[in-house]
Write a protein that holds these residues in place. Structure first.
Motif, mmCIF file in Angstrom:
data_model
loop_
_atom_site.group_PDB
_atom_site.id
_atom_site.type_symbol
_atom_site.label_atom_id
_atom_site.label_comp_id
_atom_site.label_asym_id
_atom_site.label_seq_id
_atom_site.Cartn_x
_atom_site.Cartn_y
_atom_site.Cartn_z
ATOM 1 N N ARG A 117 9.635 33.134 1.485
ATOM 2 C CA ARG A 117 9.969 31.866 2.135
ATOM 3 C C ARG A 117 11.059 31.166 1.326
ATOM 4 O O ARG A 117 11.009 31.131 0.095
ATOM 5 C CB ARG A 117 8.731 30.987 2.258
ATOM 6 C CG ARG A 117 7.645 31.623 3.157
ATOM 7 C CD ARG A 117 6.458 30.701 3.306
ATOM 8 N NE ARG A 117 5.377 31.293 4.106
ATOM 9 C CZ ARG A 117 5.256 31.184 5.408
ATOM 10 N NH1 ARG A 117 6.166 30.507 6.098
ATOM 11 N NH2 ARG A 117 4.239 31.729 6.039
ATOM 12 N N ALA A 118 11.997 30.573 2.016
ATOM 13 C CA ALA A 118 13.169 30.012 1.338
ATOM 14 C C ALA A 118 12.832 28.805 0.470
ATOM 15 O O ALA A 118 13.416 28.618 -0.604
ATOM 16 C CB ALA A 118 14.222 29.626 2.377
ATOM 17 N N GLU A 119 11.884 27.983 0.924
ATOM 18 C CA GLU A 119 11.625 26.707 0.255
ATOM 19 C C GLU A 119 10.935 26.900 -1.096
ATOM 20 O O GLU A 119 9.916 27.578 -1.192
ATOM 21 C CB GLU A 119 10.742 25.797 1.111
ATOM 22 C CG GLU A 119 11.149 25.690 2.564
ATOM 23 C CD GLU A 119 10.333 26.610 3.448
ATOM 24 O OE1 GLU A 119 9.666 26.088 4.360
ATOM 25 O OE2 GLU A 119 10.346 27.836 3.210
ATOM 26 N N ARG A 125 3.696 21.437 0.514
ATOM 27 C CA ARG A 125 3.766 20.749 1.798
ATOM 28 C C ARG A 125 2.367 20.380 2.282
ATOM 29 O O ARG A 125 1.412 21.155 2.112
ATOM 30 C CB ARG A 125 4.468 21.636 2.827
ATOM 31 C CG ARG A 125 5.949 21.830 2.539
ATOM 32 C CD ARG A 125 6.569 22.941 3.340
ATOM 33 N NE ARG A 125 6.399 22.791 4.790
ATOM 34 C CZ ARG A 125 6.874 23.640 5.689
ATOM 35 N NH1 ARG A 125 7.564 24.717 5.289
ATOM 36 N NH2 ARG A 125 6.680 23.437 6.971
ATOM 37 N N PRO A 126 2.168 19.198 2.875
ATOM 38 C CA PRO A 126 0.836 18.755 3.287
ATOM 39 C C PRO A 126 0.136 19.733 4.223
ATOM 40 O O PRO A 126 -1.071 19.962 4.105
ATOM 41 C CB PRO A 126 1.103 17.412 3.978
ATOM 42 C CG PRO A 126 2.376 16.926 3.368
ATOM 43 C CD PRO A 126 3.187 18.148 3.088
ATOM 44 N N ALA A 130 -3.410 21.704 3.543
ATOM 45 C CA ALA A 130 -4.510 21.686 4.516
ATOM 46 C C ALA A 130 -4.953 23.105 4.853
ATOM 47 O O ALA A 130 -6.154 23.391 4.969
ATOM 48 C CB ALA A 130 -4.082 20.939 5.772
ATOM 49 N N ALA A 131 -3.994 24.013 5.011
ATOM 50 C CA ALA A 131 -4.325 25.400 5.312
ATOM 51 C C ALA A 131 -5.082 26.052 4.157
ATOM 52 O O ALA A 131 -6.049 26.811 4.361
ATOM 53 C CB ALA A 131 -3.055 26.186 5.621
ATOM 54 N N LEU A 132 -4.682 25.754 2.930
ATOM 55 C CA LEU A 132 -5.367 26.310 1.763
ATOM 56 C C LEU A 132 -6.804 25.805 1.682
ATOM 57 O O LEU A 132 -7.709 26.545 1.269
ATOM 58 C CB LEU A 132 -4.604 25.963 0.493
ATOM 59 C CG LEU A 132 -3.284 26.724 0.291
ATOM 60 C CD1 LEU A 132 -2.471 26.094 -0.833
ATOM 61 C CD2 LEU A 132 -3.545 28.195 0.010
ATOM 62 N N ARG A 133 -7.037 24.570 2.069
ATOM 63 C CA ARG A 133 -8.414 24.048 2.097
ATOM 64 C C ARG A 133 -9.250 24.800 3.135
ATOM 65 O O ARG A 133 -10.436 25.041 2.933
ATOM 66 C CB ARG A 133 -8.390 22.551 2.374
ATOM 67 C CG ARG A 133 -7.876 21.737 1.193
ATOM 68 C CD ARG A 133 -7.806 20.256 1.475
ATOM 69 N NE ARG A 133 -7.381 19.525 0.288
ATOM 70 C CZ ARG A 133 -6.547 18.496 0.282
ATOM 71 N NH1 ARG A 133 -6.054 18.047 1.448
ATOM 72 N NH2 ARG A 133 -6.209 17.894 -0.837
ATOM 73 N N LYS A 156 1.014 22.252 -8.009
ATOM 74 C CA LYS A 156 0.556 21.126 -7.184
ATOM 75 C C LYS A 156 -0.520 21.566 -6.204
ATOM 76 O O LYS A 156 -1.494 20.841 -5.968
ATOM 77 C CB LYS A 156 1.754 20.516 -6.444
ATOM 78 C CG LYS A 156 2.763 19.844 -7.361
ATOM 79 C CD LYS A 156 3.969 19.324 -6.577
ATOM 80 C CE LYS A 156 4.989 18.696 -7.515
ATOM 81 N NZ LYS A 156 6.198 18.221 -6.796
ATOM 82 N N ALA A 157 -0.362 22.756 -5.631
ATOM 83 C CA ALA A 157 -1.362 23.263 -4.692
ATOM 84 C C ALA A 157 -2.682 23.518 -5.389
ATOM 85 O O ALA A 157 -3.763 23.174 -4.871
ATOM 86 C CB ALA A 157 -0.849 24.549 -4.034
#
Length: 283
Positions: A117-119, A125-126, A130-133, A156-157
């Motif tokens: 992924r480029a970013e 990202r929020p 949420a997906a990781l939770r 941060k994640a």
């Protein structure tokens, strides 16, 4: 007296038609089928007893389903890290499909190909948090296959989702071939991630971040020593990254060099950390 099992926390299996194998001409030496018979031959030669089979960038849940079948049939495969698209619209459905598999107990983790992924800040990202939770409710760990510039967001994640274990693949892909410059860049980026107590790391993939033809153990040593300082042996685990490693070294050579650098076959690095982190039910 019980003999400690040696665990390889990171390897793959694939067939020659995986698209990424055709993406670069230098991958030609590993553009072939690698199956269970190949795996067993390498494990026997290197003295490895159990493994964690990791998704190999097919990018579809069918690969994970196939690997779960294998894990139930092949004694050496103690667990599977499957594929998940964190931003896929069918995230919950895919997780439910995995959890409904008769051999779901072998699914010890998931990973998304974040490195593609480029970013740099994707993991912060929020919607990704949420997906990781959501992932945390299905599996004990999430493998981080990231570039060095993505390490700050990974920290941060990990801080935002303390209920999920994070496993840093290949130490975050430092530029081993660039020597001290690559070491400094990587160490600065990985240190905040290493401070998170829910993060472990794999001593894997380093030979292919070095010069494939001319690397030596001394090229890898500073990165391994820094990882020991930052994570400690109880949060580090051996991973062969086979068959990818064959671009630069044999399976046995990868294991032998790591043993040489560590000064011994450390019981945490070669067994305990993987068993604990992935909840493999072996020791």
């Amino acid at each position: 007296m019980t003999t400690r099992l040696v665990i390889d926390a990171h390897h793959h299996l694939w067939t020659a038609d995986y698209p990424w194998l055709a993406s670069r001409p230098e991958f030609a030496p590993i553009k072939r089928d690698y199956g269970v018979a190949d795996l067993r031959a390498n494990l026997a030669a290197a003295g490895v007893d159990r493994t964690v089979l990791v998704e190999a960038s097919w990018g579809h849940p069918s690969e994970t389903i196939e690997f779960l079948h294998l894990a139930g049939a092949v004694e050496e495969i103690a667990g599977v890290v499957g594929h998940i698209d964190l931003l896929g619209p069918d995230l919950r459905a895919v997780l439910a499909r995995y959890q409904g598999h008769p051999r779901a107990r072998y699914l010890v983790g998931l990973r998304d190909q974040i490195q593609g992924r480029a970013e740099a800040d994707f993991l912060a990202r929020p919607e990704v948090i949420a997906a990781l939770r959501t992932v945390a409710g299905a599996v004990p760990t999430f493998d981080l296959v990231v570039r060095v510039d993505q390490l700050p967001a990974a920290a941060k994640a990990a801080q935002a989702v303390p209920e999920l274990g994070f496993v840093l693949d290949h130490l975050g892909k430092p530029r081993v071939g660039d020597g001290s410059e690559g070491l400094w860049e990587w160490r600065e980026a990985v240190a905040p991630l290493a401070k998170q107590p829910n993060v472990s790391a794999k001593l894997s993939g380093l030979v292919t971040e070095a010069d494939w033809k001319r690397w030596s153990p001394e090229d890898l040593r500073p990165f391994v020593q820094a990882a020991l300082e930052l994570f400690g042996p109880d949060r580090l685990m051996f991973g062969s990254d086979w068959p990818v490693c064959e671009l630069a070294a044999t399976y046995t050579r990868v294991k032998d060099v790591l043993t040489e650098i560590l000064g011994r076959e450390d019981p945490d690095v070669f067994s305990g950390t993987a068993a604990k982190t992935y909840k493999l039910g072996v020791s």
